[in-house]
Motif scaffolding. Structure first.
Motif, PDB file in Angstrom:
ATOM      1  N   PRO A 105     -31.648  -8.889   5.737  1.00  0.00           N
ATOM      2  CA  PRO A 105     -31.636  -7.503   6.230  1.00  0.00           C
ATOM      3  C   PRO A 105     -31.610  -6.458   5.117  1.00  0.00           C
ATOM      4  N   THR A 106     -31.274  -6.850   3.905  1.00  0.00           N
ATOM      5  CA  THR A 106     -31.226  -5.890   2.796  1.00  0.00           C
ATOM      6  C   THR A 106     -32.575  -5.757   2.089  1.00  0.00           C
ATOM      7  N   ASN A 107     -33.607  -6.412   2.601  1.00  0.00           N
ATOM      8  CA  ASN A 107     -34.929  -6.341   1.997  1.00  0.00           C
ATOM      9  C   ASN A 107     -35.435  -4.898   2.043  1.00  0.00           C
ATOM     10  N   ALA A 108     -35.874  -4.389   0.896  1.00  0.00           N
ATOM     11  CA  ALA A 108     -36.299  -2.988   0.791  1.00  0.00           C
ATOM     12  C   ALA A 108     -37.592  -2.701   1.539  1.00  0.00           C
ATOM     13  N   TYR A 109     -38.396  -3.707   1.796  1.00  0.00           N
ATOM     14  CA  TYR A 109     -39.703  -3.495   2.402  1.00  0.00           C
ATOM     15  C   TYR A 109     -39.731  -3.787   3.899  1.00  0.00           C
ATOM     16  N   ASP A 110     -38.837  -4.659   4.347  1.00  0.00           N
ATOM     17  CA  ASP A 110     -38.847  -5.066   5.755  1.00  0.00           C
ATOM     18  C   ASP A 110     -37.418  -5.375   6.182  1.00  0.00           C
ATOM     19  N   PRO A 111     -36.821  -4.550   7.032  1.00  0.00           N
ATOM     20  CA  PRO A 111     -35.432  -4.810   7.460  1.00  0.00           C
ATOM     21  C   PRO A 111     -35.309  -6.087   8.301  1.00  0.00           C
ATOM     22  N   PHE A 112     -36.439  -6.610   8.784  1.00  0.00           N
ATOM     23  CA  PHE A 112     -36.435  -7.843   9.562  1.00  0.00           C
ATOM     24  C   PHE A 112     -36.921  -9.041   8.739  1.00  0.00           C
ATOM     25  N   ALA A 113     -37.001  -8.899   7.439  1.00  0.00           N
ATOM     26  CA  ALA A 113     -37.531  -9.960   6.570  1.00  0.00           C
ATOM     27  C   ALA A 113     -36.795 -11.273   6.799  1.00  0.00           C
ATOM     28  N   VAL A 114     -37.567 -12.375   6.780  1.00  0.00           N
ATOM     29  CA  VAL A 114     -37.009 -13.711   6.969  1.00  0.00           C
ATOM     30  C   VAL A 114     -37.468 -14.584   5.804  1.00  0.00           C
ATOM     31  N   LYS A 115     -36.496 -15.081   5.048  1.00  0.00           N
ATOM     32  CA  LYS A 115     -36.784 -15.945   3.914  1.00  0.00           C
ATOM     33  C   LYS A 115     -37.022 -17.378   4.389  1.00  0.00           C
ATOM     34  N   VAL A 116     -37.932 -18.056   3.709  1.00  0.00           N
ATOM     35  CA  VAL A 116     -38.168 -19.481   3.933  1.00  0.00           C
ATOM     36  C   VAL A 116     -37.461 -20.209   2.802  1.00  0.00           C
ATOM     37  N   MET A 117     -36.544 -21.108   3.168  1.00  0.00           N
ATOM     38  CA  MET A 117     -35.692 -21.776   2.182  1.00  0.00           C
ATOM     39  C   MET A 117     -35.833 -23.290   2.272  1.00  0.00           C
ATOM     40  N   TYR A 118     -35.707 -23.918   1.122  1.00  0.00           N
ATOM     41  CA  TYR A 118     -35.589 -25.374   1.065  1.00  0.00           C
ATOM     42  C   TYR A 118     -34.499 -25.685   0.055  1.00  0.00           C
ATOM     43  N   ASP A 119     -33.408 -26.258   0.530  1.00  0.00           N
ATOM     44  CA  ASP A 119     -32.311 -26.675  -0.357  1.00  0.00           C
ATOM     45  C   ASP A 119     -31.934 -25.581  -1.356  1.00  0.00           C
ATOM     46  N   ARG A 120     -31.622 -24.406  -0.865  1.00  0.00           N
ATOM     47  CA  ARG A 120     -31.201 -23.247  -1.653  1.00  0.00           C
ATOM     48  C   ARG A 120     -32.296 -22.653  -2.534  1.00  0.00           C
ATOM     49  N   ILE A 121     -33.513 -23.111  -2.373  1.00  0.00           N
ATOM     50  CA  ILE A 121     -34.624 -22.563  -3.146  1.00  0.00           C
ATOM     51  C   ILE A 121     -35.437 -21.659  -2.233  1.00  0.00           C
ATOM     52  N   HIS A 122     -35.562 -20.421  -2.639  1.00  0.00           N
ATOM     53  CA  HIS A 122     -36.305 -19.429  -1.864  1.00  0.00           C
ATOM     54  C   HIS A 122     -37.795 -19.655  -2.122  1.00  0.00           C
ATOM     55  N   LEU A 123     -38.533 -20.047  -1.069  1.00  0.00           N
ATOM     56  CA  LEU A 123     -39.946 -20.385  -1.213  1.00  0.00           C
ATOM     57  C   LEU A 123     -40.881 -19.221  -0.910  1.00  0.00           C
ATOM     58  N   GLY A 124     -40.458 -18.320  -0.055  1.00  0.00           N
ATOM     59  CA  GLY A 124     -41.302 -17.198   0.342  1.00  0.00           C
ATOM     60  C   GLY A 124     -40.747 -16.560   1.596  1.00  0.00           C
ATOM     61  N   TYR A 125     -41.632 -15.886   2.342  1.00  0.00           N
ATOM     62  CA  TYR A 125     -41.233 -15.165   3.549  1.00  0.00           C
ATOM     63  C   TYR A 125     -42.172 -15.498   4.698  1.00  0.00           C
ATOM     64  N   VAL A 126     -41.652 -15.334   5.921  1.00  0.00           N
ATOM     65  CA  VAL A 126     -42.556 -15.386   7.068  1.00  0.00           C
ATOM     66  C   VAL A 126     -43.361 -14.081   7.045  1.00  0.00           C
ATOM     67  N   PRO A 127     -44.543 -14.048   7.634  1.00  0.00           N
ATOM     68  CA  PRO A 127     -45.355 -12.821   7.617  1.00  0.00           C
ATOM     69  C   PRO A 127     -44.612 -11.646   8.261  1.00  0.00           C
ATOM     70  N   ALA A 128     -44.820 -10.468   7.724  1.00  0.00           N
ATOM     71  CA  ALA A 128     -44.152  -9.262   8.226  1.00  0.00           C
ATOM     72  C   ALA A 128     -44.453  -9.026   9.708  1.00  0.00           C
ATOM     73  N   ASP A 129     -45.660  -9.404  10.137  1.00  0.00           N
ATOM     74  CA  ASP A 129     -46.035  -9.224  11.548  1.00  0.00           C
ATOM     75  C   ASP A 129     -45.153 -10.053  12.481  1.00  0.00           C
ATOM     76  N   ASP A 130     -44.612 -11.154  11.984  1.00  0.00           N
ATOM     77  CA  ASP A 130     -43.802 -12.057  12.803  1.00  0.00           C
ATOM     78  C   ASP A 130     -42.302 -11.933  12.539  1.00  0.00           C
ATOM     79  N   SER A 131     -41.924 -11.184  11.509  1.00  0.00           N
ATOM     80  CA  SER A 131     -40.527 -11.197  11.073  1.00  0.00           C
ATOM     81  C   SER A 131     -39.553 -10.663  12.123  1.00  0.00           C
ATOM     82  N   GLU A 132     -39.897  -9.607  12.838  1.00  0.00           N
ATOM     83  CA  GLU A 132     -38.978  -9.062  13.837  1.00  0.00           C
ATOM     84  C   GLU A 132     -38.764 -10.075  14.967  1.00  0.00           C
TER      85      GLU A 132
END
Length: 174
Positions: A105-132
């Motif tokens: 929720p603290t993402n500066a670009y998208d308040p609905f941002a969703v991180k994709v994680m694997y074992d504490r490693i941040h791999l990327g984000y779900v698309p902004a169109d789907d994040s909410e």
């Protein structure tokens, strides 16, 4: 002089014969190397196909297990901006690996941002169109399973760095 010419002719014939024998041996060695390389490539291809088949069967089994749930496929975005370890890891991930989705929720670009994680490693984000929508699923605890559909890397030109990609299937309760 005649004996010299005979010796010279004999030497020339011997030279041609020697070259022919060596050429034949070199060709045989080259053919053997080509055969060994082709055998290695055939074996590697069969192993890759067997691995892909096993992963597809696993993916299909998960799809069957979660058939009563809704699903959506998403492409993971922003992998190029992640750590070197994340970029190395993405092409190695398979359907067997446990992927987690975390709100940011603290993402500066998208308040609905969703991180994709694997074992504490941040791999990327779900698309902004789907994040909410996915944030809503996370809030409702509706996500039942996140599966790596496919992952790898592409390299358009030999001098380019590989560009990792990953697609996920998200199973959720409606």
């Amino acid at each position: 002089m005649n004996a010299f010419l005979v010796c010279l002719d004999f030497a020339f014939i011997l030279f041609l014969w020697w070259g022919y024998v060596n050429s034949k041996e070199e060709k045989a060695k080259e053919e053997q190397k080509k055969k060994e390389l082709q055998d290695y490539l055939d074996k590697a291809q069969k192993e890759r196909e067997a691995k892909e088949k096993a992963l597809k069967e696993k993916y299909d089994a998960i799809a069957k297990e979660y058939k009563d749930y809704a699903s959506m496929d998403v492409e993971v975005k922003g992998i190029f901006a992640r750590s070197a370890r994340a970029k190395e890891l993405v092409p190695e991930l398979t359907v067997n690996d446990e992927i987690k989705l975390r709100k940011e929720p603290t993402n500066a670009y998208d308040p609905f941002a969703v991180k994709v994680m694997y074992d504490r490693i941040h791999l990327g984000y779900v698309p902004a169109d789907d994040s909410e929508f996915i944030t809503g699923l996370i809030d409702r605890k509706a996500i039942k399973k996140v599966v790596v559909q496919c992952a790898g890397d592409t390299q358009i030109e030999p001098w380019d760095k590989p560009d990792p990609y990953m697609y996920l299937t998200i199973y959720y309760e409606e």
